[in-house]
Design a protein around this motif. Structure first.
Motif, PDB file in Angstrom:
ATOM      1  N   ALA A 108      56.935  -6.027  33.315  1.00  0.00           N
ATOM      2  CA  ALA A 108      56.559  -7.379  33.727  1.00  0.00           C
ATOM      3  C   ALA A 108      57.623  -7.962  34.658  1.00  0.00           C
ATOM      4  CB  ALA A 108      56.394  -8.272  32.507  1.00  0.00           C
ATOM      5  N   LEU A 109      58.898  -7.717  34.343  1.00  0.00           N
ATOM      6  CA  LEU A 109      59.976  -8.231  35.182  1.00  0.00           C
ATOM      7  C   LEU A 109      59.876  -7.627  36.585  1.00  0.00           C
ATOM      8  CD1 LEU A 109      63.087  -8.217  32.820  1.00  0.00           C
ATOM      9  CD2 LEU A 109      61.672 -10.133  33.518  1.00  0.00           C
ATOM     10  N   ILE A 110      59.591  -6.327  36.647  1.00  0.00           N
ATOM     11  CA  ILE A 110      59.482  -5.671  37.952  1.00  0.00           C
ATOM     12  C   ILE A 110      58.309  -6.261  38.740  1.00  0.00           C
ATOM     13  CG2 ILE A 110      59.003  -3.469  39.077  1.00  0.00           C
ATOM     14  CD1 ILE A 110      60.585  -2.167  36.742  1.00  0.00           C
ATOM     15  N   CYS A 111      57.198  -6.518  38.045  1.00  0.00           N
ATOM     16  CA  CYS A 111      56.045  -7.190  38.665  1.00  0.00           C
ATOM     17  C   CYS A 111      56.454  -8.492  39.316  1.00  0.00           C
ATOM     18  CB  CYS A 111      55.032  -7.587  37.598  1.00  0.00           C
ATOM     19  SG  CYS A 111      53.784  -6.416  37.269  1.00  0.00           S
ATOM     20  N   VAL A 112      57.197  -9.297  38.559  1.00  0.00           N
ATOM     21  CA  VAL A 112      57.597 -10.608  39.042  1.00  0.00           C
ATOM     22  C   VAL A 112      58.490 -10.453  40.272  1.00  0.00           C
ATOM     23  CG1 VAL A 112      58.935 -12.666  38.480  1.00  0.00           C
ATOM     24  CG2 VAL A 112      57.363 -11.710  36.809  1.00  0.00           C
ATOM     25  N   ARG A 113      59.388  -9.471  40.218  1.00  0.00           N
ATOM     26  CA  ARG A 113      60.281  -9.234  41.350  1.00  0.00           C
ATOM     27  C   ARG A 113      59.480  -8.855  42.592  1.00  0.00           C
ATOM     28  NH1 ARG A 113      63.621  -4.027  40.669  1.00  0.00           N
ATOM     29  NH2 ARG A 113      61.712  -3.093  41.450  1.00  0.00           N
ATOM     30  N   GLU A 114      58.496  -7.990  42.397  1.00  0.00           N
ATOM     31  CA  GLU A 114      57.776  -7.451  43.551  1.00  0.00           C
ATOM     32  C   GLU A 114      56.849  -8.482  44.175  1.00  0.00           C
ATOM     33  OE1 GLU A 114      57.849  -4.209  44.926  1.00  0.00           O
ATOM     34  OE2 GLU A 114      59.719  -4.118  43.814  1.00  0.00           O
ATOM     35  N   ASN A 115      56.112  -9.213  43.355  1.00  0.00           N
ATOM     36  CA  ASN A 115      55.134 -10.148  43.899  1.00  0.00           C
ATOM     37  C   ASN A 115      54.660 -11.048  42.768  1.00  0.00           C
ATOM     38  OD1 ASN A 115      52.900 -11.477  44.936  1.00  0.00           O
ATOM     39  ND2 ASN A 115      52.215  -9.718  46.118  1.00  0.00           N
ATOM     40  N   GLU A 116      55.175 -12.284  42.797  1.00  0.00           N
ATOM     41  CA  GLU A 116      54.954 -13.164  41.665  1.00  0.00           C
ATOM     42  C   GLU A 116      53.480 -13.528  41.479  1.00  0.00           C
ATOM     43  OE1 GLU A 116      58.044 -16.118  41.612  1.00  0.00           O
ATOM     44  OE2 GLU A 116      56.854 -17.270  40.189  1.00  0.00           O
TER      45      GLU A 116
END
Lengths: 239, 345
Positions: B200-208
């Motif tokens: 989930a953190l990586i998702c947020v980093r890539e494209n909120e």
């Protein structure tokens, strides 16, 4: 007839002081493909973002499965099967195709179901299987679009919102994408489709709405709209 | 879970052995370097979750560390002596020490949530400035507190607790305690990167926005990243205070925050292995450059070499030593000629 799956009721949306949607109302029934056509800046994407919870309407409401969802955040709606495939490049460019697909199933924990859906996604878009370990940002525009749709399917949607799936694609690819949309719908997923490519979109949907400057100016069966002189003149290239 | 617990027990035994070797066979100066490396690793691995995984550029790590340091040190002094006054050092009891560590971790984590929540909408440079400001404010507030010694800070912070059989170790048990937490933070972070939370953190980093449309609660994930990173910064602060036996607000200036960011960027932002390697390099480099400086009679040389190395790094390998990769069997296999076949289905 049963209660529609999605009802958008007289929705007004603002960006700061600027009004983007004026009293927009539309409905999607279970199992339908509904198209929303309109020019650039008419408010198509705004409508989708409002439905899926990324934007809040100032007036009006959105009902999904009979519940008012106009104040619910997007991440919650995904769990209820309301999933959007964001326009064009809403994928994670630095992650591989496989990782993108994994993240599509973020809300799910049924391993067997996820594996089955992964297989189904790659069957729908064989091109993605070939690119499985490639970074999503290095895919072609069409492949990125396929990935966006395939990833949205991983959340097992009941209602799929597609934002301009044919944007910037070669004509042959546009045909493939729309055929895939038909197949997805055939598997029981209801679809709300936003398109500038009105011709193809109207061919592949049952009903349609025309959005102009933030207002719905016409609605009806896709067939009727395709023959409507005003729609032909504005969106289908005249004659 | 049970497997992780077993791994952790094994690692603890390893830390005990490590401390024994340090105490018996290694010169005190080098033991000091190794302990400082351990503290740096805890800080860097924690910050990697905020800056690397969640992509929230935080420049306030020294702030979280100072909160933990003062909370832990104060509690430790009170639990051991009952009053703040000068006198000989003694050992804090095992129970009190664990309590102090928990307290410093939790207080720093609470502050992390407090910083994370109002800065949710800030991105990039703006977030960096806000967190930098937070760390400075914390330092100034701490300086103004007479109860914890004002600018001179706390002294006579007890020694870390004894372990069975450690009575004769001259250097004490710092190495054990520091590396126990190094192992803990690394073990947790390895698990984190594979967990739903990590993804989930990586998702947020890539494209909120895209993350939201896939069911990730972006705002909560960002706050959780701050809480996680701050917790371990607090632990590192508490260990640091007990290791030095004294702690001042000025130990936690902006320079320290930047140092931790440098460790991450050098090692490769987002890579756990990179964070560890970066922490070791940034800690050891000045120590080894100093003798060189003295023998050549050029004071300040170490800073020049340090800066030049960083510049060269940014010019020729801007993604850091490891990029976003991890040191794993897979990577090793890829380095071996002919063994680079991808194993993914």
């Amino acid at each position: 007839m049963a209660e529609p799956l999605l009802i958008v009721e007289k929705v007004d949306v603002y960006y700061g002081a600027v009004q983007a949607l004026r009293g927009v109302s539309l409905q999607v029934h279970e199992g339908e493909v509904v198209t929303l056509i309109g020019c650039n800046g008419a408010g198509k994407t705004t409508t989708l973002n409002t439905i899926c919870g990324l934007l809040r309407p100032r007036l009006g409401r959105v009902l999904y499965q009979g519940n008012d969802i106009s104040r619910r955040p997007a991440h919650e709606l995904v769990r209820q099967g309301l999933v959007m495939a964001p326009e064009g490049r809403g994928i994670f460019p630095n992650l591989t195709v496989a990782e993108n697909m994994d993240l599509g199933a973020f809300t799910r924990s049924d391993k067997a179901g996820i594996a089955a859906d992964l297989e189904r996604g790659y069957a729908l878009f064989p091109r993605l299987r070939e690119r499985i370990n490639q970074k999503a940002g290095t895919l072609s525009g069409g492949e990125q679009q396929m990935l966006a749709i395939a990833r949205a399917l991983m959340a097992r949607p009941r209602l799929l919102l597609l934002d301009e799936p044919s944007l910037g694609l070669a004509p042959l690819l546009v045909k493939t994408i729309f055929e895939t949309i038909d197949r997805i719908n055939g598997e029981g997923v209801s679809i709300l489709l936003v398109e500038q490519n009105a011709n193809a979109a109207l061919k592949h949907s049952r009903r349609a709405y025309v959005l102009q400057s933030g207002e719905i100016c016409q609605e009806g069966s896709s067939e009727a709209l395709r023959d409507d002189p005003a729609v032909r003149a504005a969106y289908l290239g005249g004659q | 879970m049970a497997r992780n617990l077993l791994v952790m027990l094994g690692l603890l035994a390893g830390c005990y052995g490590f401390n024994f070797v340090m105490a018996e066979f290694i010169e005190v100066v080098y033991v000091d370097y190794i302990n400082l490396c351990g503290l740096a690793i805890i800080l860097a691995v924690g910050l990697n979750v905020i800056n690397g995984l969640a992509g929230q550029f935080s420049l306030g790590h020294a702030g979280f560390m100072s909160v933990g340091a003062f909370a832990g040190a104060y509690a430790s002094i009170m639990l051991t002596y009952g009053v703040i006054e000068s006198g000989p050092l003694s050992f804090v009891s095992m129970g009190s020490f664990l309590l102090c560590l928990a307290l410093s971790g939790l207080s720093a984590a609470a502050v992390g949530a407090l910083v994370g929540a109002p800065t949710l909408r800030l991105k990039g440079d703006y977030l960096a400035i806000a967190t930098l400001g937070f760390a400075e404010i914390t330092r100034i507030v701490l300086t103004a507190q007479d109860a914890i010694g004002g600018p001179t800070g706390l002294k006579r912070i007890p020694k870390m607790p004894l372990l069975p059989g450690s009575e004769k170790w001259d250097g004490g048990t710092s190495t054990f305690w520091i590396y126990a937490f190094v192992c803990l933070v690394i073990l947790l972070s390895v698990n984190l990167q594979r967990s739903t939370f990590g993804r989930a953190l990586i998702c947020v980093r890539e494209n909120e926005l895209a993350a939201e449309t896939m069911g990730v609660r972006a705002s909560r994930m960002k706050i959780m990243a701050f809480v996680y990173g701050a917790f371990f910064a607090g632990i590192a602060g508490c260990l640091y205070a007990h290791y030095q036996h004294s702690v001042r607000p000025d130990d936690f200036t902006t320079v320290r925050s930047i140092e931790v960011v440098v460790m991450l960027v050098l090692g490769g932002l987002g890579s756990l292995t990179g964070a560890v390697v970066g922490a070791v390099i940034v800690t050891l480099l000045p120590q080894f450059l100093r003798p060189l400086e003295e023998s050549l009679g050029l004071s300040g040389l170490s800073m020049v070499v340090y800066a030049a190395l960083l510049l060269l790094m940014m010019l020729f390998r801007p993604q850091g030593i490891f990029g976003q990769r991890e040191l794993s069997l897979k990577l090793l296999r890829r380095l071996v000629p002919g063994g680079g076949k991808e194993s993914r289905p």
